[in-house]
Write a protein that holds these residues in place. Structure first.
Motif, PDB file in Angstrom:
ATOM      1  N   TRP A   5       6.142  14.059   3.924  1.00 38.48           N
ATOM      2  CA  TRP A   5       7.401  13.350   3.710  1.00 38.48           C
ATOM      3  C   TRP A   5       7.096  11.960   3.173  1.00 38.48           C
ATOM      4  N   PHE A   6       8.106  11.342   2.607  1.00 36.42           N
ATOM      5  CA  PHE A   6       8.021   9.947   2.183  1.00 36.42           C
ATOM      6  C   PHE A   6       8.697   9.067   3.224  1.00 36.42           C
ATOM      7  N   TRP A   7       8.112   7.917   3.483  1.00 29.60           N
ATOM      8  CA  TRP A   7       8.738   6.904   4.347  1.00 29.60           C
ATOM      9  C   TRP A   7       8.907   5.640   3.518  1.00 29.60           C
ATOM     10  N   ILE A   8      10.130   5.144   3.499  1.00 26.42           N
ATOM     11  CA  ILE A   8      10.466   4.022   2.622  1.00 26.42           C
ATOM     12  C   ILE A   8      11.163   2.934   3.441  1.00 26.42           C
ATOM     13  N   PRO A   9      10.435   1.926   3.867  1.00 28.37           N
ATOM     14  CA  PRO A   9      11.064   0.780   4.548  1.00 28.37           C
ATOM     15  C   PRO A   9      11.476  -0.281   3.541  1.00 28.37           C
ATOM     16  N   GLU A  10      12.541  -0.985   3.871  1.00 26.18           N
ATOM     17  CA  GLU A  10      12.989  -2.144   3.099  1.00 26.18           C
ATOM     18  C   GLU A  10      13.322  -3.249   4.088  1.00 26.18           C
ATOM     19  N   TRP A  11      13.004  -4.491   3.730  1.00 28.31           N
ATOM     20  CA  TRP A  11      13.265  -5.582   4.664  1.00 28.31           C
ATOM     21  C   TRP A  11      13.660  -6.837   3.905  1.00 28.31           C
ATOM     22  N   ASN A  12      14.409  -7.670   4.595  1.00 24.30           N
ATOM     23  CA  ASN A  12      14.849  -8.951   4.049  1.00 24.30           C
ATOM     24  C   ASN A  12      14.990  -9.898   5.236  1.00 24.30           C
ATOM     25  N   LEU A  13      13.923 -10.633   5.513  1.00 22.39           N
ATOM     26  CA  LEU A  13      13.865 -11.464   6.710  1.00 22.39           C
ATOM     27  C   LEU A  13      14.125 -12.929   6.376  1.00 22.39           C
ATOM     28  N   PRO A  14      14.725 -13.657   7.294  1.00 23.56           N
ATOM     29  CA  PRO A  14      14.936 -15.094   7.088  1.00 23.56           C
ATOM     30  C   PRO A  14      13.601 -15.822   6.911  1.00 23.56           C
ATOM     31  N   ARG A  15      13.645 -16.928   6.211  1.00 24.42           N
ATOM     32  CA  ARG A  15      12.434 -17.720   5.983  1.00 24.42           C
ATOM     33  C   ARG A  15      11.782 -18.088   7.317  1.00 24.42           C
ATOM     34  N   GLY A  16      10.482 -17.874   7.405  1.00 22.02           N
ATOM     35  CA  GLY A  16       9.731 -18.212   8.604  1.00 22.02           C
ATOM     36  C   GLY A  16       9.708 -17.132   9.667  1.00 22.02           C
ATOM     37  N   GLU A  17      10.490 -16.082   9.488  1.00 23.26           N
ATOM     38  CA  GLU A  17      10.534 -15.010  10.497  1.00 23.26           C
ATOM     39  C   GLU A  17       9.533 -13.915  10.141  1.00 23.26           C
ATOM     40  N   THR A  18       8.881 -13.355  11.176  1.00 21.67           N
ATOM     41  CA  THR A  18       7.914 -12.275  11.003  1.00 21.67           C
ATOM     42  C   THR A  18       8.332 -11.084  11.863  1.00 21.67           C
ATOM     43  N   SER A  19       8.251  -9.905  11.292  1.00 23.07           N
ATOM     44  CA  SER A  19       8.542  -8.673  12.033  1.00 23.07           C
ATOM     45  C   SER A  19       7.262  -7.850  12.100  1.00 23.07           C
ATOM     46  N   ARG A  20       6.705  -7.686  13.309  1.00 25.31           N
ATOM     47  CA  ARG A  20       5.475  -6.910  13.474  1.00 25.31           C
ATOM     48  C   ARG A  20       5.835  -5.440  13.719  1.00 25.31           C
ATOM     49  N   GLN A  21       5.335  -4.577  12.861  1.00 23.31           N
ATOM     50  CA  GLN A  21       5.567  -3.133  12.975  1.00 23.31           C
ATOM     51  C   GLN A  21       4.296  -2.482  13.511  1.00 23.31           C
ATOM     52  N   GLU A  22       4.396  -1.881  14.702  1.00 25.15           N
ATOM     53  CA  GLU A  22       3.247  -1.263  15.356  1.00 25.15           C
ATOM     54  C   GLU A  22       3.411   0.252  15.358  1.00 25.15           C
ATOM     55  N   VAL A  23       2.381   0.944  14.939  1.00 29.42           N
ATOM     56  CA  VAL A  23       2.467   2.401  14.817  1.00 29.42           C
ATOM     57  C   VAL A  23       1.204   3.064  15.349  1.00 29.42           C
ATOM     58  N   VAL A  24       1.385   4.299  15.797  1.00 29.93           N
ATOM     59  CA  VAL A  24       0.272   5.207  16.040  1.00 29.93           C
ATOM     60  C   VAL A  24       0.407   6.286  14.976  1.00 29.93           C
ATOM     61  N   ALA A  25      -0.327   6.136  13.902  1.00 32.38           N
ATOM     62  CA  ALA A  25      -0.124   6.978  12.727  1.00 32.38           C
ATOM     63  C   ALA A  25      -0.488   8.429  12.994  1.00 32.38           C
ATOM     64  N   TYR A  26       0.134   9.304  12.221  1.00 33.31           N
ATOM     65  CA  TYR A  26      -0.238  10.722  12.259  1.00 33.31           C
ATOM     66  C   TYR A  26      -1.670  10.867  11.764  1.00 33.31           C
ATOM     67  N   PRO A  27      -2.359  11.920  12.181  1.00 32.91           N
ATOM     68  CA  PRO A  27      -3.720  12.159  11.684  1.00 32.91           C
ATOM     69  C   PRO A  27      -3.661  12.645  10.241  1.00 32.91           C
ATOM     70  N   ALA A  28      -3.493  11.723   9.327  1.00 29.67           N
ATOM     71  CA  ALA A  28      -3.335  12.050   7.913  1.00 29.67           C
ATOM     72  C   ALA A  28      -3.630  10.812   7.091  1.00 29.67           C
ATOM     73  N   LEU A  29      -3.816  10.999   5.798  1.00 31.94           N
ATOM     74  CA  LEU A  29      -3.939   9.876   4.882  1.00 31.94           C
ATOM     75  C   LEU A  29      -2.556   9.529   4.351  1.00 31.94           C
ATOM     76  N   ASN A  30      -2.361   8.268   4.010  1.00 33.83           N
ATOM     77  CA  ASN A  30      -1.099   7.802   3.459  1.00 33.83           C
ATOM     78  C   ASN A  30      -1.335   7.155   2.102  1.00 33.83           C
ATOM     79  N   LEU A  31      -0.474   7.498   1.159  1.00 28.81           N
ATOM     80  CA  LEU A  31      -0.454   6.819  -0.136  1.00 28.81           C
ATOM     81  C   LEU A  31       0.706   5.837  -0.089  1.00 28.81           C
ATOM     82  N   VAL A  32       0.437   4.565  -0.335  1.00 30.34           N
ATOM     83  CA  VAL A  32       1.462   3.530  -0.201  1.00 30.34           C
ATOM     84  C   VAL A  32       1.555   2.736  -1.499  1.00 30.34           C
TER      85      VAL A  32
END
Length: 256
Positions: A32-59
């Motif tokens: 499947w494809f996963w497509i995130p989009e984000w628009n954060l205020p200046r100075g704000e950080t969003s940490r995304q934590e994952v336990v990835a599937y046992p696979a390779l990802n093309l990004v």
């Protein structure tokens, strides 16, 4: 059906997230494809934590094309400003189109020189029906890289699907028997196409399942959860959980 968010440790912190299927021509290449989009205020950080599937990802992003290898631990990415990414969870046949040594990319990544692909995906993401169009662009590019899908590719895809989805498979021996291959053949297949041993793939799925069950029911009894997932006891679940997430299940539950 595999839950595309199952490996996301804190789904409520995710930016806009879309799951898109591959085109029929790339169905053997992309899960499947996963497509995130984000628009954060200046100075704000969003940490995304994952336990990835046992696979390779093309990004693909505005920064280029990256082939991310299989991971042995939870990972994170800090998002800032405004942006997008088009990621493809590669099936083994798709991974084989881009690398002959996935094990060399374990906990690592490789930049691929494909500026035309970046331009096409960027144009798709700027237009109408952007998610489907971007997935179509990447599906077409990957199919061109791969060429013909072999019987060995199809067998490797079946292996990955089994190990990623069947909670009844708890040992490599069980997986080999289900696929009607020897244990050694299964091990070689996993190394050649995924870069992880079969048992590590099974353990990853079980840790993902445990984390998801805790998100769904934070009050779940950990001993009962361990037994339900096929662990000998709570301690074995904790060992697997800590080795991947860096914390025991009880600590993760407190952070949800």
């Amino acid at each position: 059906m595999i839950d595309a968010r199952r490996g996301v440790l804190f789904p409520d912190r995710m930016p806009r997230f879309h799951r898109v299927p591959p085109t029929p021509a790339a169905a053997e290449l992309v899960a499947w494809f996963w497509i995130p989009e984000w628009n954060l205020p200046r100075g704000e950080t969003s940490r995304q934590e994952v336990v990835a599937y046992p696979a390779l990802n093309l990004v693909i992003s505005s920064e280029g094309v990256q082939l991310a290898g299989p991971t042995t631990r939870a990972t994170h990415r800090d998002l800032r400003g405004r942006g997008w990414a088009v990621g493809a969870v590669l099936r083994p046949a798709g991974a084989a189109a881009l690398t002959a040594e996935p094990a060399a990319l374990r906990d690592a990544d490789l930049m691929i020189d494909a500026p035309a692909l970046v331009d096409e995906v960027s144009a798709a993401m700027a237009g109408d029906d952007q998610h489907a169009r971007a997935a179509e662009v990447v599906s077409r590019w990957l199919a061109q890289q791969k060429g013909a899908v072999t019987d060995a590719d199809v067998q490797a895809n079946a292996m990955s699907q089994l190990l990623m989805t069947d909670s009844g498979i708890r040992t490599a021996e069980q997986a080999a028997a289900r696929l009607a291959v020897s244990l050694r053949t299964l091990q070689r297949m996993a190394h050649r196409y995924v870069g992880m041993p079969p048992l590590a793939m099974i353990r990853r799925r079980r840790v993902q399942e445990a984390a998801q069950r805790l998100r769904d029911d934070p009050a779940a009894d950990l001993s009962a959860l361990a037994a339900d997932l096929g662990y000998a006891d709570h301690a074995h679940l904790t060992t697997d959980f800590r080795s991947v997430l860096g914390m025991p299940p009880s600590s993760y539950r407190e952070r949800i």
